[in-house]
Every structure is written in C-alpha cells, then in structure tokens.
Design a protein around this motif. Structure first.
Motif, short mmCIF file in Angstrom:
data_model
loop_
_atom_site.label_atom_id
_atom_site.label_comp_id
_atom_site.label_asym_id
_atom_site.label_seq_id
_atom_site.Cartn_x
_atom_site.Cartn_y
_atom_site.Cartn_z
N ILE A 69 23.32 53.03 32.75
CA ILE A 69 24.67 52.45 32.74
C ILE A 69 25.30 52.66 31.36
CG2 ILE A 69 25.97 50.31 32.99
CD1 ILE A 69 23.70 49.36 34.87
N GLN A 70 26.55 53.14 31.35
CA GLN A 70 27.22 53.47 30.09
C GLN A 70 28.34 52.51 29.72
OE1 GLN A 70 28.46 57.57 30.02
NE2 GLN A 70 26.46 58.33 30.71
N PHE A 71 28.95 51.88 30.72
CA PHE A 71 30.09 51.00 30.42
C PHE A 71 30.12 49.84 31.41
CE2 PHE A 71 34.56 49.71 30.22
CZ PHE A 71 34.75 49.68 28.84
N ILE A 72 30.61 48.70 30.94
CA ILE A 72 30.69 47.51 31.77
C ILE A 72 32.15 47.28 32.15
CG2 ILE A 72 30.26 45.03 31.91
CD1 ILE A 72 27.77 46.73 31.78
N ASN A 73 32.40 47.39 33.42
CA ASN A 73 33.74 47.13 33.95
C ASN A 73 33.84 45.65 34.31
OD1 ASN A 73 36.11 46.91 35.42
ND2 ASN A 73 35.86 48.93 36.40
N GLY A 74 34.86 44.98 33.77
CA GLY A 74 35.01 43.55 34.00
C GLY A 74 35.11 43.16 35.45
N GLU A 75 35.60 44.06 36.27
CA GLU A 75 35.76 43.74 37.69
C GLU A 75 34.42 43.50 38.38
OE1 GLU A 75 38.67 43.26 39.07
OE2 GLU A 75 39.67 43.72 37.16
N LYS A 76 33.37 44.07 37.85
CA LYS A 76 32.06 43.98 38.49
C LYS A 76 31.48 42.56 38.43
CE LYS A 76 31.56 48.32 39.64
NZ LYS A 76 31.40 48.74 41.06
N PHE A 77 31.82 41.80 37.39
CA PHE A 77 31.24 40.48 37.22
C PHE A 77 32.24 39.33 37.34
CE2 PHE A 77 28.57 43.28 34.42
CZ PHE A 77 27.43 43.25 35.20
N ARG A 78 33.49 39.66 37.59
CA ARG A 78 34.55 38.64 37.56
C ARG A 78 34.29 37.48 38.51
NH1 ARG A 78 39.58 39.02 35.52
NH2 ARG A 78 39.38 41.27 35.34
N ASN A 79 33.79 37.78 39.70
CA ASN A 79 33.63 36.74 40.73
C ASN A 79 32.22 36.15 40.80
OD1 ASN A 79 36.34 37.08 41.69
ND2 ASN A 79 35.69 38.94 42.78
N LEU A 80 31.37 36.51 39.85
CA LEU A 80 29.99 36.01 39.88
C LEU A 80 29.92 34.67 39.14
CD1 LEU A 80 28.01 39.32 39.23
CD2 LEU A 80 28.86 38.36 41.39
N THR A 81 30.51 33.66 39.74
CA THR A 81 30.63 32.35 39.08
C THR A 81 29.30 31.58 39.03
OG1 THR A 81 31.33 31.41 41.20
CG2 THR A 81 33.06 32.14 39.68
N HIS A 82 28.29 32.02 39.80
CA HIS A 82 27.00 31.34 39.79
C HIS A 82 25.98 32.06 38.90
CE1 HIS A 82 27.99 28.54 43.05
NE2 HIS A 82 28.59 29.56 43.63
N LEU A 83 26.37 33.18 38.34
CA LEU A 83 25.42 33.98 37.57
C LEU A 83 25.02 33.26 36.28
CD1 LEU A 83 23.99 36.75 37.64
CD2 LEU A 83 25.84 37.63 36.20
N THR A 84 23.70 33.13 36.05
CA THR A 84 23.20 32.46 34.85
C THR A 84 22.42 33.40 33.93
OG1 THR A 84 21.18 31.76 35.99
CG2 THR A 84 23.05 30.24 36.03
N MET A 85 21.89 34.53 34.48
CA MET A 85 21.11 35.44 33.65
C MET A 85 21.49 36.88 33.97
SD MET A 85 18.49 37.62 32.79
CE MET A 85 17.49 37.82 34.25
N LEU A 86 21.79 37.66 32.91
CA LEU A 86 22.15 39.07 33.07
C LEU A 86 21.43 39.86 31.98
CD1 LEU A 86 23.82 41.36 34.34
CD2 LEU A 86 25.69 40.76 32.76
N ASP A 87 20.60 40.81 32.43
CA ASP A 87 19.83 41.63 31.48
C ASP A 87 20.25 43.08 31.65
OD1 ASP A 87 18.03 42.84 29.82
OD2 ASP A 87 16.29 41.71 30.54
N LEU A 88 20.92 43.63 30.59
CA LEU A 88 21.38 45.01 30.57
C LEU A 88 20.65 45.82 29.50
CD1 LEU A 88 25.17 44.18 30.97
CD2 LEU A 88 23.85 45.53 32.58
#
Length: 636
Positions: free
Chosen positions: A77-96
């Motif tokens: 993965i090279q870039f993070i598009n904001g649209e991908k995570f915008r609706n993940l209101t329950h997300l507590t852990m993200l490992d990139l």
C-alpha cells in the motif's frame, strides 16, 4: 512495588487461565468483502477482527462499517485515501506497518474518532514538505497509541526527517508513542501538553545521548523502551530526568553501544523508582558470562523496587560462575533464549521463573536450578530445553508451585516427583515423547488433584493404545485430573495406525476385547507348550530309562562306597561280593566258597545263591555291592 506485585499476579492469572483459550479461539474465515483477508466475529454485536496482512495488497480494501480491528501489515500500500476509513466509526486498531506509504492527506483518517491504536512503522514516510500535512492526525482525538518508528530513509539522507512535534499536538489522549530519534532534542515543548503520555519506544538513531534534560518535557514518563541499533550514550546523572521511571527496556544495544558502562547505567537506576528492567538481545557480540552481568544488577539494585527482570535472547553459552542472590524485591525473572547450559541460584522470593529456550537438559538431569531448600516459586517454565530426563527431586522444596511448563522437550516418562507441590494447578507436558503414565505417576497426580484442580496438557505426545497401556487409558476416563484438550490427543495402535481420543471409551472397549482374546491365546499357548514339554520329557525318560536307572544306582553306589570307606562300625551283610563269569563258576564254588566261607569264616555274596528271585539283575547287583564290604571281580 505494589504495582509490580499486581503485574506479577496478573501474569500468573494470565498464564493459568489463558491456556484454556489456546484452542478455544474462533477460527478465522475468508472475508466476504475481500477473500484474501480473514475475518473473525469477535464480539456479541458482531464487530469484525480483520487480518489482511501479507496478502500482497496494493490498495486498501473497502471495509464494512462493523470493522473493529484491521491488520494490513506487510503489503504494498502506497497511499491512504480518506474515503476508505471515513465510515469506520467502530474501528479501534489499525496496523499499516511494513508497507510503501510515503504520505497522507488531511482526510486520510477522517471520521476515526474511536481509533485507539495506529501503527505506521517501517514505511518510507516523508515528514518534510506537503506529503504529510501537520494536522494529519487531528481527527484521531481518541488515539492512545501511535507507532511511527523505523521509517525507511530516502536515498538522499538530507531529506530524512523525523515527525514534527506539531503533528502530535492534537493527540491529547496519547499514552504511547513509537518514534525515531533523528535530531538532538527530539522531545520538544509539544510533549509537555501530552499529560497522559507515559510510554516512549525509541526507534532508529545515528548517535544519541540520554542526559538529564532529555525527557524534561515528558514529566510523566514511566516506561522507556530503547529499541535501536545505534550508538547511545548514557550521561552521568541521567536518572534525574527519569524521576517517575518504572520500566526500562534495552533492545539490540550490545555492550559496545553502552558508552559510559553497563554498571553506570544499572547503578543510576537505583535512584529511580524502577520496577521492570529488560535487556533483550544486548549481549551477543561474543559468548558472555552471565555472572558479572547478573551480579552487577544484583549489587546495584538489591535494595531497589525492582520486581521484574528480563534478560533474553543473549549469548551466555559459556561457563557461568556463581550467581548471587537476586535483589530483595525481585518476583519475576525471565532468562529465556540465552543459550544457557547451567543455571543455579537462590530463589527465596522469586515467584515466576522463565528459563525456556535454553540448553539446560543435560544440567537438569542430575542438578537443580534452585540452591535453596525452599522457595516461593509459583510458576516455572523449562520448555524447549532439550530435556530427556529430569532430576527426581527437581521440584522439591517448592510447595507453592502452581504451574510447571515442560513442553517441547524430549521427555519419555514422568520420572520426577511432584508430591511436594500439592498446590499444582497446571502441568504442561505437551510436545514430548511420552507414550503413557505408570501407576506411580497416575497415583501422584490423583493425590494432587484431591487438593487442587490439577490440569495436565499432554497434547502432541506419541501416546500408545495397547494392552500394556490399557490401565493408563482407563485412568484418563476416570481421573479427577483435567486433561486439557484430550480430544486432540493422538494414540498409536499396535498396527502403527493413529487414532484421536475423541472416542476414548470406544478405543478402550476395543482394546479390552483384543487384550482378552490375546490373553486367552497366551494362556492356551502356554498350557499347550507345557503339555508338549511334559510329554517330550516323559518320552525321553522312557527311552533312556535303563541308562538313567543305571546312572542313579551308580551314583548311589558311589555314595555308599564313600561312606563305607570312611566310617567305622558299619554292619555289612557280606564280607565280599564276588562277580564272575560262567567260565569261573567252578573256581568260585569249589575254591572260594570252600576256602573262605567254610575254613575262613567269611560270608560271600554269590549271585547264583544270594540274588533275590524276581528282581532286576541291576537291582540285585547294586544291592550286593552296597551290602558287601569288599567287591571282587574275576575274569580269567
């Protein structure tokens, strides 16, 4: 110290009760939105734990709204598009971590107010210019853990920058930060506003000095983890800037990187409220002797609050001289993966001892790891130590033992004694070479189970299912000992095939039938063999009866002859037995009897006159010999 004791207690609880969950965890299944990823419905409200690591992804998938934890490590993965995570209101852990991400935009983390952990380690991030706006992390108002260390440097080192302090200014709830050290004063004034920040994990650096002023803007720092491969200098009196320090972990430093001396570092820690000290992979340049390192720690921290010491992944394969008594407050000691071949120490107050991944098998065959007669040990881990047999009294003097870990060794039997550990709750014998337990061992486990709720793990042992191990198989169905995951055990039958013990009672029933049939055959064969032997002996006796009788009388005659020649006063029936052929008959009758009996008053035994009619000739002859004082043989 109280917190350390709570940590030790919590560790014991985890070791005791988390073992049961090893096989109970839910099995991941392919995700419906991306078949390369694996999903687990972890919580009651169906929150998803998603594992997309190492899936060769170049773009972030479209995750569902109920995503709770997402692992995207080791992709492209090279870039993070904001649209991908915008609706993940329950997300507590993200490992990139371990991707090819070079930058973000202001909306990359939009809408992720509940995110608690964000890891961006090992990416080629560029913190200078417009690649990463200063306010990138502003939407993460609930973030508590930020990992942004081990950044892959550009070819042009002049463009190698650390994360600006301003980027952290909006993370008011931040408790832990993982960051590289690429400038002389990495923890600026912004850190002063992070009043909850208590843990710093230091990543890459070129040269760094830890001085009195290094952490002046991190007044609440309690945990410092230096996970770096660079030259580092601990300046004298550095402890003044770590007045709240509770935990220090040094990883991959090596003695050559600790400018100022190992003893200086450890002894200055005495001036801090240090409770946890770790040296991981720090003594590997050559074969080290654990003794001077350990004895320095003991000398400097004996009266400190130190409760937990980890010295792991080092090279202590050489000879070890005397190890001094641990610091008074020490309760947890981890010396795993150090290539130790010998270890013996006073363990009066230590409660948890971890010696896994060493080479202690030969030493523990006839020695003990504990010098004292009694201890407070509650947990001991000897897994992966090439152990084939243990000292019978290895666990004597340890009445508080609750867990013993002996997994992944070469044990073939339980020959050690646990009768002095009545509080034992868990014994790990998994991944050994045990085929069964003998009567003594089963009785020992039963006695312990009467006092404590003993659990034993014998998973992945080559258990045997045959007539010889039938008592052990029956014991497994009746024992009050809990056999952890017994349905996963495998058993080898006499024909070499393997079966699982998920139907143990049926296996026992079949073995009992086979063993009864085998016993009948064995008894019948034994009786038949006995009869054959008796008949054969009878036939041989009958065939050689005359020879045997002759040998018997010959032996008997020799016996009596011996007595007659050595004893006085024996009353014989005849003075002489005369044995002659028919050719000498006239001589015996006319000359011998006339001259010896009539004139000489001798009584002779002559077969024609004195042998008893009806008796075998051999009997008459032997009787005549025995009843005569002398024997004469005539053969002219």
């Amino acid at each position: 110290m109280r917190k350390t004791m709570l940590l030790v207690t919590a560790t014991l609880v985890f070791l005791t009760y988390n073992l049961d969950n090893i096989y109970a965890r839910k099995t991941p299944v392919p995700c419906y939105f991306q078949v390369k990823c694996l999903c687990i419905h972890e919580t009651i409200n169906s929150d998803l734990i998603i594992d997309c690591s190492r899936k060769n992804l170049s773009n972030v998938p479209d995750f569902p709204r109920n995503s709770y934890s997402i692992d995207l490590q080791h992709n492209g993965i090279q870039f993070i598009n904001g649209e991908k995570f915008r609706n993940l209101t329950h997300l507590t852990m993200l490992d990139l971590s371990f991707n090819a991400i070079a930058g973000f935009n202001r909306s990359s983390f939009e809408g992720m107010k509940k995110l608690v952990v964000l890891k961006l380690n090992n990416n080629p991030l560029r913190f200078k210019g417009t690649s990463i706006p200063v306010d990138t992390f502003k939407p993460l108002s609930g973030l508590k853990h930020l990992g942004i260390k081990n950044i892959i440097p550009p070819i042009d080192r002049s463009k190698y920058y650390n994360i600006p302090d301003e980027s952290l200014s909006d993370l008011k709830m931040l408790e832990t930060v993982e960051v590289d050290i690429l400038k002389a004063d990495p923890f600026g004034q912004v850190y002063k506003s992070l009043i909850y920040l208590h843990t710093i994990n230091m990543g890459k650096c070129s040269f760094y000095e830890i001085a009195v002023t290094t952490f002046r803007f991190v007044p609440y720092l309690k945990n410092l983890d230096i996970d770096i491969s660079c030259t580092i200098r601990f300046l004298r009196n550095f402890h003044y800037g770590l007045s709240r320090l509770k935990s220090l972990s040094l990883h991959k430093l090596g003695t050559k990187y600790m400018i100022g001396g190992f003893s200086l570092i450890v002894c200055e820690l005495m001036q801090t409220p240090i409770e946890i000290l770790s040296f991981r992979n720090s003594f590997t340049e050559k074969t080290e002797d654990l003794s001077p390192i350990w004895n320095t720690i003991r000398h400097c921290l004996y009266n400190s609050r130190i409760g937990m010491i980890r010295i792991t992944e080092n090279n202590f394969a050489g000879n070890i001289s005397k190890l001094e008594e641990p610091p008074y407050s020490l309760r947890f000691l981890n010396l795993s993966n150090n290539k130790l071949e010998r270890f013996a120490m006073k363990l009066n107050r230590i409660r948890i001892l971890i010696l896994s991944d060493n080479f202690l098998g030969g030493f523990l065959h006839s020695n003990k790891y504990m010098i004292t007669n009694k201890s407070m040990l509650e947990h001991v881990d000897l897994s992966r130590n090439i152990i084939y047999k243990l000292n019978v009294g290895l666990f004597h003097g340890q009445p508080n033992l609750k867990q013993i870990i002996l997994g992944r060794n070469g044990l073939r039997e339980v020959a050690f004694d646990l009768s002095q550990s009545p509080n034992l709750r868990f014994l790990d014998l998994s991944n050994n070479l045990i085929t069964s337990l003998n009567e003594r061992t089963m009785a020992m486990f039963e006695n312990i189970a009467k006092i404590s709720n003993l659990t034993i793990d014998m998973y992945n042992n080559p258990l045997s299912c045959n007539c010889g191990t039938l008592p052990f198989l029956i014991w497994m169905t009746k024992t009050r000992v809990r056999l952890l995951h017994i349905r996963h055990y495998r058993c080898v039958l006499d024909d070499g095939s393997e079966v699982t013990l998920n139907a143990l009672k049926e296996i026992i029933y079949k073995q009992q039938k086979d063993c009864v049939s085998y016993s009948d055959i064995l008894i019948g064969s034994t009786i038949s063999l006995f009869i054959v032997i008796v008949l054969l002996l009878s036939a041989l006796v009958y065939k050689y009866r005359w020879k045997l009788r002759y040998m018997f009388y010959l032996a008997k005659s020799k016996h009596y002859s011996y007595k007659a020649s050595n004893e006085d006063g024996i009353d014989y029936s005849y003075h002489s037995f005369i044995s002659y052929s028919d050719n000498d008959r006239s001589f015996v009758i006319k000359d011998c009897i006339t001259n010896l009996e009539n004139d000489g008053e001798f009584k002779l035994c002559v077969h024609q006159r004195d042998f008893l009619p009806g008796q075998d000739i051999t009997v008459n002859i032997t009787n005549a010999i025995h009843e005569s004082k002398k024997n004469h043989l005539y053969n002219y």
